[in-house]
Design a protein around this motif. Structure first.
Motif, PDB file in Angstrom:
ATOM      1  N   LEU A 190       0.832  -1.203   0.000  1.00  0.00           N
ATOM      2  CA  LEU A 190       0.000   0.000   0.000  1.00  0.00           C
ATOM      3  C   LEU A 190       0.867   1.253   0.000  1.00  0.00           C
ATOM      4  CD1 LEU A 190      -2.930   0.998   0.099  1.00  0.00           C
ATOM      5  CD2 LEU A 190      -2.751   1.007   2.605  1.00  0.00           C
ATOM      6  N   HIS A 191       1.972   1.233   0.744  1.00  0.00           N
ATOM      7  CA  HIS A 191       2.905   2.367   0.730  1.00  0.00           C
ATOM      8  C   HIS A 191       3.422   2.617  -0.679  1.00  0.00           C
ATOM      9  CE1 HIS A 191       4.107   2.427   5.275  1.00  0.00           C
ATOM     10  NE2 HIS A 191       2.796   2.434   5.079  1.00  0.00           N
ATOM     11  N   VAL A 192       3.788   1.538  -1.372  1.00  0.00           N
ATOM     12  CA  VAL A 192       4.281   1.686  -2.746  1.00  0.00           C
ATOM     13  C   VAL A 192       3.205   2.286  -3.640  1.00  0.00           C
ATOM     14  CG1 VAL A 192       5.127   0.451  -4.781  1.00  0.00           C
ATOM     15  CG2 VAL A 192       5.907  -0.235  -2.504  1.00  0.00           C
ATOM     16  N   LEU A 193       2.002   1.769  -3.517  1.00  0.00           N
ATOM     17  CA  LEU A 193       0.896   2.239  -4.359  1.00  0.00           C
ATOM     18  C   LEU A 193       0.566   3.699  -4.087  1.00  0.00           C
ATOM     19  CD1 LEU A 193      -1.329   1.606  -6.414  1.00  0.00           C
ATOM     20  CD2 LEU A 193      -2.773   0.844  -4.507  1.00  0.00           C
ATOM     21  N   VAL A 194       0.476   4.072  -2.818  1.00  0.00           N
ATOM     22  CA  VAL A 194       0.171   5.467  -2.460  1.00  0.00           C
ATOM     23  C   VAL A 194       1.266   6.395  -2.966  1.00  0.00           C
ATOM     24  CG1 VAL A 194      -0.078   7.075  -0.524  1.00  0.00           C
ATOM     25  CG2 VAL A 194      -1.274   4.873  -0.485  1.00  0.00           C
ATOM     26  N   GLY A 195       2.532   5.965  -2.820  1.00  0.00           N
ATOM     27  CA  GLY A 195       3.638   6.779  -3.313  1.00  0.00           C
ATOM     28  C   GLY A 195       3.556   7.015  -4.808  1.00  0.00           C
ATOM     29  N   LEU A 196       3.224   5.975  -5.561  1.00  0.00           N
ATOM     30  CA  LEU A 196       3.133   6.104  -7.020  1.00  0.00           C
ATOM     31  C   LEU A 196       1.941   6.964  -7.431  1.00  0.00           C
ATOM     32  CD1 LEU A 196       4.069   2.500  -8.213  1.00  0.00           C
ATOM     33  CD2 LEU A 196       5.519   4.538  -8.079  1.00  0.00           C
ATOM     34  N   ILE A 197       0.818   6.844  -6.705  1.00  0.00           N
ATOM     35  CA  ILE A 197      -0.354   7.678  -7.015  1.00  0.00           C
ATOM     36  C   ILE A 197      -0.024   9.147  -6.751  1.00  0.00           C
ATOM     37  CG2 ILE A 197      -2.701   8.257  -6.291  1.00  0.00           C
ATOM     38  CD1 ILE A 197      -3.151   5.270  -5.779  1.00  0.00           C
ATOM     39  N   ALA A 198       0.628   9.420  -5.620  1.00  0.00           N
ATOM     40  CA  ALA A 198       1.012  10.798  -5.306  1.00  0.00           C
ATOM     41  C   ALA A 198       2.024  11.325  -6.314  1.00  0.00           C
ATOM     42  CB  ALA A 198       1.586  10.867  -3.889  1.00  0.00           C
ATOM     43  N   ALA A 199       2.950  10.459  -6.755  1.00  0.00           N
ATOM     44  CA  ALA A 199       3.922  10.866  -7.767  1.00  0.00           C
ATOM     45  C   ALA A 199       3.220  11.212  -9.074  1.00  0.00           C
ATOM     46  CB  ALA A 199       4.947   9.760  -7.993  1.00  0.00           C
ATOM     47  N   SER A 200       2.216  10.413  -9.436  1.00  0.00           N
ATOM     48  CA  SER A 200       1.455  10.686 -10.662  1.00  0.00           C
ATOM     49  C   SER A 200       0.751  12.030 -10.581  1.00  0.00           C
ATOM     50  CB  SER A 200       0.431   9.563 -10.880  1.00  0.00           C
ATOM     51  OG  SER A 200      -0.368   9.835 -12.016  1.00  0.00           O
ATOM     52  N   ILE A 201       0.182  12.335  -9.412  1.00  0.00           N
ATOM     53  CA  ILE A 201      -0.483  13.634  -9.226  1.00  0.00           C
ATOM     54  C   ILE A 201       0.521  14.773  -9.366  1.00  0.00           C
ATOM     55  CG2 ILE A 201      -1.686  15.088  -7.543  1.00  0.00           C
ATOM     56  CD1 ILE A 201      -2.945  12.502  -6.440  1.00  0.00           C
ATOM     57  N   GLY A 202       1.684  14.620  -8.720  1.00  0.00           N
ATOM     58  CA  GLY A 202       2.702  15.670  -8.795  1.00  0.00           C
ATOM     59  C   GLY A 202       3.240  15.861 -10.194  1.00  0.00           C
ATOM     60  N   ILE A 203       3.397  14.762 -10.937  1.00  0.00           N
ATOM     61  CA  ILE A 203       3.921  14.841 -12.300  1.00  0.00           C
ATOM     62  C   ILE A 203       2.932  15.529 -13.231  1.00  0.00           C
ATOM     63  CG2 ILE A 203       4.410  13.374 -14.318  1.00  0.00           C
ATOM     64  CD1 ILE A 203       5.956  11.537 -12.408  1.00  0.00           C
ATOM     65  N   ARG A 204       1.642  15.304 -13.007  1.00  0.00           N
ATOM     66  CA  ARG A 204       0.622  15.900 -13.869  1.00  0.00           C
ATOM     67  C   ARG A 204       0.349  17.365 -13.524  1.00  0.00           C
ATOM     68  NH1 ARG A 204      -1.952  11.998 -16.844  1.00  0.00           N
ATOM     69  NH2 ARG A 204      -1.481   9.863 -16.211  1.00  0.00           N
ATOM     70  N   ARG A 205       0.706  17.766 -12.323  1.00  0.00           N
ATOM     71  CA  ARG A 205       0.477  19.154 -11.927  1.00  0.00           C
ATOM     72  C   ARG A 205       1.420  20.088 -12.655  1.00  0.00           C
ATOM     73  NH1 ARG A 205       0.634  19.498  -5.534  1.00  0.00           N
ATOM     74  NH2 ARG A 205       1.084  21.635  -6.112  1.00  0.00           N
ATOM     75  N   HIS A 206       0.998  21.351 -12.764  1.00  0.00           N
ATOM     76  CA  HIS A 206       1.800  22.369 -13.446  1.00  0.00           C
ATOM     77  C   HIS A 206       2.816  22.936 -12.463  1.00  0.00           C
ATOM     78  CE1 HIS A 206       2.828  25.670 -16.083  1.00  0.00           C
ATOM     79  NE2 HIS A 206       2.504  26.535 -15.146  1.00  0.00           N
TER      80      HIS A 206
END
Length: 569
Positions: free
Chosen positions: A549-565
């Motif tokens: 779950l830690h890995v998954l949450v980290g990747l989801i948060a990374a995806s959000i940060g990458i898509r942000r301007h």
């Protein structure tokens, strides 16, 4: 034609609305070379970013070739090129490699011959053919600006926006870059807008847009500039602007706008250097996900192996960290005796036997527990080192490539694969090395799995931090703090108060990796560890689930940060 109609861009400052671009209305013909000038802070770069779509206009409308960009489809990535002031290339790569990567990420080429043709064309256009094999790190300022232009020209954009590309250059290099921009505007009817603070070489431009406090003070041919402001030299224009408020300059310009812009719009357009083919005038299709992913991975590994400092650091970590652990391995190798079933001759002998068994349990249990936690913390540190700067450290380049059509999903996938290889190599080597010089007194496969998961969890979480933070320094500092709190909050060394433990435990990956590995120990060793710890252990399955779950949450948060301007100003 590019047309702006009362375009505004505002920000909120101290509870008040501040207009950085204030009702700008201009018309720029096709195949035109325009300079945007004005004193520092007048809104030049802000206006350019608004035209590019990086700043959403607060009011007004932008039109490109009759299309309302404010209401209809925005620019296609291949239609527009944006050259920022900062360098947008990786230092370890060569000029040719940088342009090749830009082409593969932005343009869907038909074959290798088509790819080579595009690379050779922009090298020739920008005068970089002779230095194509040089690394970016050794280029001069002027050569880096040419490279930035070349990387935008791979898609043959019809609108080229340049932000202070002559800033900091010597007079000769400045003139060469301005001359290059002038020549590029004569190719296929390309419109070129260049923000500059310098008032030199204005004769090379078709028109000059003068801004003052976000408002238009002048837009017309360069030969009429001094006449309009009633000065003898262009260097006197900025002091002249300061003599009147911007509202008065805008009012004055509104009276003369039609006359000055009319001369530009009715003049003969410059002849293109080549007759464009239909394929060159239409928007180019973007490459697919797999092509972008392959390009990013190839480039990332090339950069990795050319960075001697990073190679040395990785080797030092992989070699030294396991050695540190094995220094304590002999303390965990002692035998653990069991209490004899036979009754001892005396109470004193029975107590002595119990004391001996207890001492062996404490010695081995403490050593085994400590070695496991030592491995977990070192791998957490490796994970932090892997990804703390992975996105934030290349933020300007990534944001520029995203603007040019790079899929955030392809970028994230490339990071996952690259970092995944590091995680597997680091974790496998740590577990195998320590086990070879000692031994994991239990299920080694489970131990290896938990070491890999804790490394992956910390790598994913720090990748998210890197993606969400604005600077590499912020990301590195927060990642270090995160690793620093792993040991004390895990409860493996000293049990925490129950209330605190219940709140912090779900977020401490070190606890779950340590607890899972301890649970995989052999019976006697497990009992020995339990005899010296106050913290309760979790089940094997719950540890696996939480770390995953830690890995998954980290990747989801990374995806959000990458898509942000996160485009830097």
């Amino acid at each position: 034609m590019l047309e702006l109609q009362d375009v505004c861009f505002s920000i909120s400052k101290g509870g008040e609305t501040v207009l950085l671009v204030d009702h700008v209305s201009i018309r720029v013909p096709k195949g035109h070379f325009m300079a945007i000038v004005g004193p520092s802070g007048c809104g030049k770069t802000t206006l350019l970013r608004t035209i590019a779509g990086l700043n959403p206009e607060s009011a007004g409308a932008l039109f490109w070739e009759g299309r309302n960009l404010s209401e209809e489809q925005d620019f296609e990535p291949s239609e527009i090129g944006y050259v920022p002031q900062f360098s947008i290339a990786y230092d370890p790569l060569t000029v040719d490699e940088s342009i090749e990567a830009a082409t593969r990420l932005r343009v869907k080429t038909r074959n290798a011959q088509d790819l080579d043709h595009r690379i050779d064309r922009v090298l020739e256009e920008t005068g970089l053919t002779a230095i194509a094999d040089r690394q970016v790190r050794v280029l001069s300022g002027g050569q880096k600006r040419r490279l930035g232009l070349a990387m935008e020209l791979v898609s043959n954009p019809k609108l080229l926006l340049c932000d202070e590309v002559t800033s900091g250059l010597d007079p000769r290099s400045e003139r060469e870059v301005v001359r290059l921009l002038h020549d590029l505007s004569r190719h296929d009817g390309r419109t070129v807008l260049s923000v500059t603070h310098s008032l030199a070489h204005l004769e090379l431009y078709d028109s000059i847009l003068v801004l003052h406090e976000g408002k238009v003070a002048f837009h017309g041919p360069p030969e009429l500039l001094t006449h309009y402001f009633s000065v003898d030299d262009t260097e006197e224009i900025y002091p002249k602007l300061a003599t009147q408020p911007s509202e008065r300059w805008l009012t004055s310009w509104s009276k003369h706008r039609e006359a000055y812009e009319g001369k530009m719009l009715t003049s003969e357009p410059p002849l293109p250097s080549e007759v464009p083919t239909p394929a060159e005038t239409s928007a180019l299709p973007a490459p697919g996900f797999l092509v972008q992913l392959g390009t990013l991975l190839s480039r990332r590994w090339r950069i990795f192996f050319r960075d001697k400092g990073q190679i040395f650091l990785q080797l030092a970590i992989i070699v030294c960290f396991p050695i540190l652990v094995t220094l304590f391995s002999d303390k965990a190798e002692g035998p653990i005796s069991s209490l004899s079933d036979a009754r001892q001759e005396s109470l004193q002998a029975e107590l002595q036997e119990q004391r001996m068994v207890r001492q062996e349990q404490v010695k081995v249990g403490s050593a085994v527990s400590g070695i496991i936690m030592f491995q977990v913390i070192l791998l957490s540190l490796m994970g932090s080192n892997n990804s703390a700067r992975e996105v934030a450290g290349e933020r300007p380049i990534f944001e520029k490539e995203k603007f040019g059509g790079l899929r955030p999903s392809a970028y994230l996938a490339s990071k996952i694969i690259f970092l995944g290889v590091l995680v597997v190599v680091q974790s496998t080597w740590m577990a195998a090395f320590v086990n070879f010089f000692g031994s994991f007194r239990g299920d080694f496969t489970s131990h290896l799995l938990f070491l890999t998961l804790v490394n992956a969890a910390m790598t994913a979480v720090c990748l998210a931090i890197s993606a969400l933070m604005k600077t590499a320094e912020q990301a590195s500092l927060l990642s270090i703090y995160l690793v620093g709190f792993q040991l004390p909050l895990s409860g493996a060394v000293l049990a925490l108060p129950e209330q605190v433990e219940n709140c912090t435990r779900p977020f401490i990956s070190a606890y779950w990796a340590w607890s899972g590995s301890v649970s995989a120990l052999d019976g006697k060793v497990l009992n020995a560890v339990k005899s010296v710890i106050d913290t309760s252990l979790s089940t094997h399955s719950s540890c696996l689930f939480t770390l995953s779950l830690h890995v998954l949450v980290g990747l989801i948060a990374a995806s959000i940060g990458i898509r942000r301007h996160h485009w830097q100003h």
